[in-house]
Design a protein around this motif. Structure first.
Motif, PDB file in Angstrom:
ATOM      1  N   LEU A  81     -16.572  -7.371  43.441  1.00 52.69           N
ATOM      2  CA  LEU A  81     -15.535  -6.451  43.010  1.00 52.69           C
ATOM      3  C   LEU A  81     -14.842  -6.955  41.773  1.00 52.69           C
ATOM      4  CD1 LEU A  81     -13.978  -5.305  46.307  1.00 52.69           C
ATOM      5  CD2 LEU A  81     -14.598  -3.845  44.412  1.00 52.69           C
TER       6      LEU A  81
ATOM      7  N   ASN B  46     -14.650  -5.008  38.339  1.00 49.14           N
ATOM      8  CA  ASN B  46     -13.382  -4.683  37.719  1.00 49.14           C
ATOM      9  C   ASN B  46     -13.297  -5.188  36.297  1.00 49.14           C
ATOM     10  OD1 ASN B  46     -11.524  -3.179  39.240  1.00 49.14           O
ATOM     11  ND2 ASN B  46     -11.496  -4.826  40.737  1.00 49.14           N
TER      12      ASN B  46
ATOM     13  N   PRO C 246     -12.303   1.008  35.497  1.00 54.41           N
ATOM     14  CA  PRO C 246     -12.107   2.043  36.514  1.00 54.41           C
ATOM     15  C   PRO C 246     -13.392   2.817  36.763  1.00 54.41           C
ATOM     16  CG  PRO C 246     -10.543   2.294  34.704  1.00 54.41           C
ATOM     17  CD  PRO C 246     -11.534   1.267  34.284  1.00 54.41           C
ATOM     18  N   MET C 247     -13.672   2.972  38.019  1.00 49.25           N
ATOM     19  CA  MET C 247     -14.881   3.717  38.359  1.00 49.25           C
ATOM     20  C   MET C 247     -14.513   4.837  39.312  1.00 49.25           C
ATOM     21  SD  MET C 247     -17.601   0.691  38.963  1.00 49.25           S
ATOM     22  CE  MET C 247     -18.980   1.736  39.315  1.00 49.25           C
TER      23      MET C 247
ATOM     24  N   THR D 265      -9.424  -0.105  41.004  1.00 53.26           N
ATOM     25  CA  THR D 265     -10.247   0.897  40.352  1.00 53.26           C
ATOM     26  C   THR D 265     -11.644   0.909  40.924  1.00 53.26           C
ATOM     27  OG1 THR D 265     -10.821  -0.749  38.724  1.00 53.26           O
ATOM     28  CG2 THR D 265      -9.028   0.729  38.187  1.00 53.26           C
ATOM     29  N   VAL D 266     -12.032  -0.229  41.398  1.00 51.09           N
ATOM     30  CA  VAL D 266     -13.367  -0.285  41.976  1.00 51.09           C
ATOM     31  C   VAL D 266     -13.213  -0.609  43.430  1.00 51.09           C
ATOM     32  CG1 VAL D 266     -15.581  -1.439  41.841  1.00 51.09           C
ATOM     33  CG2 VAL D 266     -14.184  -1.189  39.814  1.00 51.09           C
ATOM     34  N   SER D 267     -13.889   0.064  44.213  1.00 51.79           N
ATOM     35  CA  SER D 267     -13.759  -0.209  45.639  1.00 51.79           C
ATOM     36  C   SER D 267     -15.119  -0.515  46.213  1.00 51.79           C
ATOM     37  CB  SER D 267     -13.157   0.986  46.347  1.00 51.79           C
ATOM     38  OG  SER D 267     -14.101   2.025  46.330  1.00 51.79           O
ATOM     39  N   MET D 268     -15.116  -0.786  47.466  1.00 54.91           N
ATOM     40  CA  MET D 268     -16.342  -1.207  48.112  1.00 54.91           C
ATOM     41  C   MET D 268     -17.443  -0.204  47.952  1.00 54.91           C
ATOM     42  SD  MET D 268     -16.461  -4.079  49.073  1.00 54.91           S
ATOM     43  CE  MET D 268     -17.839  -4.229  50.146  1.00 54.91           C
ATOM     44  N   GLN D 269     -17.086   1.065  47.982  1.00 53.26           N
ATOM     45  CA  GLN D 269     -18.174   2.026  47.973  1.00 53.26           C
ATOM     46  C   GLN D 269     -18.918   1.992  46.664  1.00 53.26           C
ATOM     47  OE1 GLN D 269     -15.055   4.769  48.180  1.00 53.26           O
ATOM     48  NE2 GLN D 269     -16.154   6.147  46.827  1.00 53.26           N
TER      49      GLN D 269
ATOM     50  N   ASN E 169     -10.398   6.095  48.598  1.00 59.25           N
ATOM     51  CA  ASN E 169     -10.479   4.652  48.444  1.00 59.25           C
ATOM     52  C   ASN E 169      -9.404   3.892  49.161  1.00 59.25           C
ATOM     53  OD1 ASN E 169     -12.453   5.329  46.829  1.00 59.25           O
ATOM     54  ND2 ASN E 169     -11.500   4.727  44.925  1.00 59.25           N
TER      55      ASN E 169
ATOM     56  N   LYS F 288     -12.679  -4.164  52.594  1.00 59.70           N
ATOM     57  CA  LYS F 288     -12.345  -3.218  51.543  1.00 59.70           C
ATOM     58  C   LYS F 288     -12.325  -1.853  52.181  1.00 59.70           C
ATOM     59  CE  LYS F 288     -11.318  -4.947  48.217  1.00 59.70           C
ATOM     60  NZ  LYS F 288     -10.026  -4.781  47.965  1.00 59.70           N
TER      61      LYS F 288
END
Lengths: 216, 775
Positions: free
Chosen positions: A165, A169, A174-175, B570-574, B651, B717
């Protein structure tokens, strides 16, 4: 270094020296070691590494051994792995662990850095698809913690996920929820390891190596 | 405004200090007389009827509290000074604190002299026994081990060879200078000069710390100069005693030199051994302190102080003993003690060392005014110049040799900073003060010279080093947080290099380090660390520390609408678990009533339930119901939860996977620094728990997914397939991997509750992906 045979192939050594950057003396020492490990045969196999006692307690032993047989470390566009290696390949892999010399230009330093990080990357990226996927990374962390029993295995996943992660990041930002982050590419790998001074920390002192101490 | 009030208070304080000094010291007979009076009174009371005085409603009896009162007043003054400097930002950015404090000391001393009192000088005993140890312990306890050991060779070279060179160069040349015409009257012999040289050549840790702390240079230089200042103590001790012993005799033979070398080894190694022994004792003691958390910090302090004193008994190097004790104690003690004790130790050490530091500098100033001086232009000026020259030459010469063996070479800039950062300080002063004036008739001259050198280094070098660092663009300290990737790869590299060394057959650096680590893990840790923590590998410890930090950050920030985290969410596990997407189970939408019901239940039960929230850089809250602020945390958490509800993103799930109580290892590892909480956990089985498991229990996949993230170790997460909120007190979540959820449920008496909550109508199939359930 008692019975030090004279270099059998001086010319060969010289070419090797030019290619890998080792001095003739160091090549001689490493050749002795190679012969010791391979029991005086021409090639080295994976099993030969098992004779090294100290290596057995190393958690990432298998990955290290694998790195020696990985074609990608021999030359730029190698693919796949081999079953046995000769002295030249052995030396090539060893050359990744040379220290930067004092008078080295910025470019050469960067080049060396990339090469070393590429070596590390190849160690992680076992399926050779150019990215370190989550599974591969998990495997890395699990191996690292493999000596810690049950605790290690479960936390390893958490740690690997967290690390992944972090990379995502940092590199991608941002995704959206439905985007998928494939894995760590080499460039991203370079970026996240910017803080670790690879070119100076990833080296072995090849100065004095006493091969006779190793007959275990 | 603040400043004015502060200055008034300060003035009053200083005034009172002097008055008291005057009142108390002027007649020591005063004490005598009052003693007599007491006796008389007693006698009189028994024998005769003395004049009956009216009962004294208010009387003055200063003498009984004189000593503690004065000490407190000094410490208060020092602390107020420190406070004051930071109120004046402009000054404190130009002038380092140490300079200001010396100036204050000078002022106070001057005032005292004006009033007619003799200002107290910095007594060596007080300095060495009370003022110095806290600073050194603070330095030793928080010594960054990795850079220290990596550069140990360099540091030792500078400390030992550098100091020796300095001592002999300065001592010898001074002797030569003194032989010149006009100075013969000083009767300075060679040994005295060498003694003086050895005292003045030692770089002082107190001064170095004080100045370097403010300039934030890179770690390498900091550890080099600082390490040198710590390790040269052994050399100083040996040289000092050697020359002091024999200066009366007048000559030194080769045997003495040889003995001196042996003495050096004994002093340094002995000091380290003594420190290590006490350190191990401290670590061992801390293993059993799980029931008496309150006195844990005391053990650390006591053992370390005793190490220092024990070393001093045998004239071994007390500083090295203290450093060794702190460095050895730390990894083991930290694994054993509670989080609060850890904080206590940290703050007490910082506090004491700060106070000591301030007091030392103030007293230096006062002593300058007080101490007997004998000014001799030539001697003093030559001392200053020679010590500077010696330092520069020493550093340059040594670096030239050292660079042959180093991979990361020291550049000219580095050398300059190392040379320039060699500050002298109070240790030198105290050592001279200790000299017996009868044996050393020129002691006063030495004193003056040393004070001048100290002033020069602290003021001139201390003040100019900051602009010079900026001017030369020396690399500053990286403020970046250590990331988990770097940590993983540092570990990985360690193993890799060890492996390569083994393959090469080269018994190098890494080989021995690895052997030491393995020995440590196998035997030492088992002895010294209580319980399961002994098997926790470093990477995991690091990971948990980061989580704790995240948790604390989060709680402290109160959890606003934008959940703070080290990395933006902004990024998560999925995003990195795509293969889970086919199995995703969104949470079913609950009706409002249900939610309210659930929330009420939660509210009542949260008071008693132990929650173990786990996630990395999301909502982490490791709470201990026995800690204060439990309710605050709860309220904040509820606020957070409610706020999150408003955020309509998949999220942001709050997942609270249950900790498996069966495995204390795991439980321990979760709470990286509060083992006590772990102990309590086991007893909360009876606590009513709520398990809200909205994932359909029928589908094994969801259970697996839950296991994936729901287990203690995992990162938890938020992700769709998580399955919802589960707040469980310790129960056997670990076995869930093997059994189905049903079996699991059966074990819980509260499952009835769960059932009614988790069977709300919509099954796992008809999910409406956009509505997260967040009670």
């Amino acid at each position: 270094m008692g019975s030090f045979q004279s270099f059998p192939d001086d010319h060969q050594y010289r070419t090797l020296s030019e290619k890998t950057g080792f001095s003739l003396k160091q090549i001689g020492i490493l050749h002795n070691r190679f012969k010791q490990l391979s029991q005086n045969e021409e090639t080295l196999r994976r099993d030969d590494f098992k004779t090294i006692q100290d290596l057995e307690s190393n958690p990432i032993r298998s990955q290290i051994i694998e790195a020696f047989f990985d074609r990608r470390n021999f030359k730029k566009d190698g693919v796949g792995s081999v079953e046995e290696i000769g002295f030249e390949e052995f030396l090539t892999v060893m050359s990744y662990f040379r220290a930067p010399t004092h008078h080295i230009t910025e470019e050469q330093r960067e080049e060396m850095r990339r090469a070393k990080l590429r070596f590390l990357f190849n160690m992680h990226d076992t399926d050779n698809d150019g990215t370190i996927t989550l599974d591969e990374y998990r495997h890395v962390v699990e191996e690292l913690l493999s000596r810690s029993g049950a605790v290690g295995r479960e936390t390893a996943k958490g740690i690997a996920d967290a690390a992944m992660l972090e990379v995502a990041n940092i590199s991608v930002g941002p995704m959206a929820p439905d985007e998928f982050y494939e894995g760590i590419t080499f460039e991203q790998f370079l970026k996240i390891l910017k803080g670790v001074e690879i070119e100076t920390s990833m080296h072995i002192r090849f100065l004095n190596m006493d091969t006779t101490a190793l007959c275990k | 405004m603040e400043l004015k009030m502060f200055i008034i208070v300060l003035g009053l304080l200083v005034g009172s200090l002097m008055l008291l000094e005057g009142a108390a010291s002027s007649p020591d007979m005063g004490t005598g007389i009052s003693q007599n009076n007491h006796d008389h009174k007693d006698v009189g009371h028994n024998n005769t009827h003395s004049k009956k005085k009216p009962f004294p409603v208010l009387s003055l009896d200063y003498d009984t509290v004189r000593l503690p009162f004065e000490i407190s007043l000094w410490v208060l003054l020092a602390s107020l000074m420190k406070l004051g400097f930071h109120l004046i930002p402009r000054v404190s950015s130009i002038v380092p604190e140490s300079c200001l404090l010396i100036v204050v000391g000078l002022l106070v001393g001057g005032l005292m002299k004006l009033v007619g009192e003799s200002p107290p000088a910095l007594e060596s005993k007080i300095f060495f026994l009370y003022l110095l140890p806290p600073i050194i312990l603070d330095a030793g306890y928080f010594l960054p081990i990795r850079p220290f050991t990596e550069n140990l060779g360099t540091i030792l070279m500078f400390a030992v060879v550098g100091t020796l060179w300095n001592a002999f160069f300065v001592g010898g040349l001074l002797y030569g200078v003194c032989q010149l015409e006009g100075l013969q009257h000083l009767h300075v012999d060679l040994l005295s000069c060498l003694l003086f040289g050895s005292i003045i050549s030692a770089v002082d840790p107190v001064a170095v710390l004080a100045v370097f702390e403010e300039i934030h240079i890179n770690e390498l230089l900091h550890i080099l100069v600082f390490g040198e200042s710590l390790l040269n103590d052994a050399v100083t001790v040996v040289l000092y005693h050697l020359f002091e012993e024999y200066s009366s005799v007048g000559t030194i033979t080769v045997t003495d030199v040889f003995l001196g070398i042996v003495c050096f080894l004994v002093v340094s190694l002995g000091g380290i051994v003594v420190g290590a022994i006490y350190g191990i004792l401290a670590a061992f003691t801390s293993r059993f302190t799980s029931h008496t958390r309150v006195i844990e910090p005391l053990f650390v302090f006591l053992y370390s102080y005793m190490a220092y004193l024990s070393a001093e008994v045998f004239h071994l190097s007390g500083i090295m003993a203290l450093i060794a004790c702190g460095a050895v104690t730390r990894p083991y003690v930290e694994a054993n003690i509670s989080h609060k004790s850890h904080t206590t130790i940290k703050y007490f050490l910082k506090m004491w060392s700060s106070v000591s530091d301030t007091l030392i500098f103030i007293f230096l100033g006062v002593s300058t005014v007080a101490g007997p001086h004998r000014w001799n232009w030539t001697f003093v000026i030559m001392t200053v110049i020679l010590s500077l020259v010696a330092r520069v030459l020493g550093v340059v010469g040594l670096t030239f040799i050292i660079n042959k063996f180093r991979i990361v070479k020291l550049t000219t800039k580095d050398q300059f900073i190392i040379a320039y950062g060699g500050l002298r300080g109070a240790i030198a002063f105290s050592l001279v003060y200790l000299l017996n004036p009868h044996h050393f008739p020129m002691r006063n001259m030495f004193l003056t010279a040393i004070i001048t050198v100290i002033f020069f280094t602290v003021f001139v070098q201390g003040m100019t080093i900051r602009p010079l660092v900026d001017l030369l663009a020396v690399k500053k300290k990286q403020e970046t947080k250590r990331s988990i990737n770097e940590e993983i790869h540092t570990q990985f590299l360690d193993h890799l290099l060890t492996g390569i060394e083994d393959i090469c057959g080269h018994y190098g650096h890494h080989h021995w380090k690895d052997k030491l680590n393995r020995f440590n893990k196998k035997y030492v840790k088992k002895c010294l660390i209580a319980g399961e923590r002994s098997r926790e590998p470093q990477l995991i410890a690091f990971y948990h520390k980061m989580e704790m930090k995240q948790a604390i950050e989060l709680v402290e920030s109160g959890g606003g609408s934008k959940l703070p985290s080290a990395m933006p969410s902004t990024v998560s596990m999925q995003n990195i678990h795509p293969k889970k997407t086919p199995h995703e189970r969104a949470l079913p939408q609950l009706s409002k009533a249900r939610e309210e019901e659930i929330r009420k239940i939660l509210r009542t039960n949260l008071q008693k339930t132990r929650q173990r929230l786990r996630s990395y850089n999301r909502h982490t809250l490791v709470v201990d119901p026995y800690e204060d602020g439990w309710n605050d945390i709860l309220i904040k958490r509820k606020k957070m939860i409610e706020l999150e509800k408003k955020i309509s993103q998949m999220n942001n799930y709050l997942t609270v996977p249950a900790p498996p109580p069966d495995s204390p290892t795991i439980a321990r590892a979760r709470l990286s620094s509060d083992p006590q909480a772990w102990g309590i956990k086991a007893s909360t089985e009876s606590v009513p728990t709520i398990k809200v498991d909205l994932a359909s229990p029928q589908s094994p996949e969801s259970v697996n997914m839950v296991d994936e993230f729901g287990k203690k170790g995992s990162q938890a997460k938020e992700s769709k397939e998580e399955g919802g909120l589960m707040m469980k007190a310790p129960s056997a979540a670990k076995e869930r991997k093997d059994k189905t959820a049903d079996e699991d449920d059966d074990r819980e008496p509260q499952q009835r509750l769960m059932r009614c909550l988790s069977d709300p109508g919509p099954t796992a199939d008809e999910e409406d992906e956009d509505e997260p359930f967040l009670p």
